[in-house]
Design a protein around this motif. Structure first.
Motif, short mmCIF file in Angstrom:
data_model
loop_
_atom_site.label_atom_id
_atom_site.label_comp_id
_atom_site.label_asym_id
_atom_site.label_seq_id
_atom_site.Cartn_x
_atom_site.Cartn_y
_atom_site.Cartn_z
N TRP A 41 0.84 -1.21 0.00
CA TRP A 41 0.00 0.00 0.00
C TRP A 41 0.87 1.25 0.00
O TRP A 41 0.64 2.18 -0.78
N GLU A 42 1.86 1.28 0.86
CA GLU A 42 2.72 2.46 0.94
C GLU A 42 3.50 2.66 -0.35
O GLU A 42 3.70 3.79 -0.82
N ALA A 43 3.95 1.57 -0.94
CA ALA A 43 4.70 1.68 -2.20
C ALA A 43 3.82 2.25 -3.30
O ALA A 43 4.22 3.17 -4.04
N LEU A 44 2.60 1.75 -3.43
CA LEU A 44 1.70 2.23 -4.46
C LEU A 44 1.25 3.67 -4.20
O LEU A 44 1.01 4.43 -5.15
N ALA A 45 1.15 4.04 -2.92
CA ALA A 45 0.74 5.40 -2.58
C ALA A 45 1.76 6.43 -3.04
O ALA A 45 1.44 7.62 -3.14
N GLY A 46 2.98 5.98 -3.33
CA GLY A 46 3.98 6.88 -3.87
C GLY A 46 3.76 7.19 -5.34
O GLY A 46 4.39 8.12 -5.88
N TYR A 47 2.86 6.44 -5.99
CA TYR A 47 2.59 6.63 -7.42
C TYR A 47 1.15 7.06 -7.70
O TYR A 47 0.90 7.68 -8.74
N PHE A 48 0.22 6.71 -6.83
CA PHE A 48 -1.19 6.90 -7.13
C PHE A 48 -1.88 7.70 -6.04
O PHE A 48 -1.49 7.64 -4.86
#
Length: 201
Positions: free
Chosen positions: A148-155
């Motif tokens: 979740w945290e990784a994707l929140a850096g893109y989306f």
């Protein structure tokens, strides 16, 4: 039942597409606006699902929102759908989305990587996170904090919601296709599809 006969039974359709001569007025109205293949043929998924017209009528706008009017870039959307198709063993879903994926820029090398999973060489960081998201939702019904945290850096928030709903939608579709035994339409292929999708990397 022998393993061979069980496999044969699983590959035979349990529900056949509704023949056009059996379409009532409502089915004709619903299918009149369904996407069509070259030559005007209505895909088997729609002519099978229309056996439940109330559900069909509600399903189509939701599926269309995710597929045609979603916020995710087309290429990333198709990567998620193909990985979900592979995870769920959905041959029909895979075959129907290969042309869409290729039109969106998914390459043959990408398709090979999709079957290998997150450990495949050549993914970008973002693509690896998306493959992991598809796998986690498939196996755990949730994203890990790290993903979740990784994707929140893109989306943004809406796009994160859409990632989860997209994967969930194509799980639901796979459950229907696999259970009903919907056959892949003429002119489509399953290139790159491998069995045992549930044993993902």
């Amino acid at each position: 039942m022998s393993e061979r006969h069980e496999l044969d039974a699983q590959t035979r359709p349990r529900l056949m597409p509704l023949p056009e001569e059996h379409w009532d007025a409502r089915a004709r109205k619903l299918l009149a606006v369904a996407p069509r293949d070259p030559g005007g043929r209505v895909p088997n998924i729609f002519t099978t699902l229309v056996r439940h017209p109330d559900l069909y009528e509600q399903f189509m706008p939701f599926g269309g929102q995710l597929l045609r009017r979603g916020r995710l870039p087309e290429r990333l959307r198709e990567l998620l759908i193909l990985r979900t198709s592979r995870n769920t063993g959905a041959r029909y879903e895979w075959g129907r989305h290969l042309p869409l994926a290729k039109a969106a820029g998914v390459t043959d090398a990408d398709i090979d990587r999709i079957t290998e999973g997150t450990e495949a060489h050549g993914w970008t960081d973002l693509e690896e996170h998306l493959m992991r998201a598809a796998d986690e939702l498939h196996s755990d019904a949730r994203l890990s904090e790290a993903t979740w945290e990784a994707l929140a850096g893109y989306f943004d928030d809406a796009e994160l919601i859409e990632i989860v709903m997209l994967v969930g939608q194509y799980h639901m579709v796979a459950f229907f296709l696999n259970t009903a035994g919907v056959e892949l339409d003429p002119g489509f292929e399953r290139m790159g599809f491998t069995e045992g999708g549930r044993n993902h990397a």
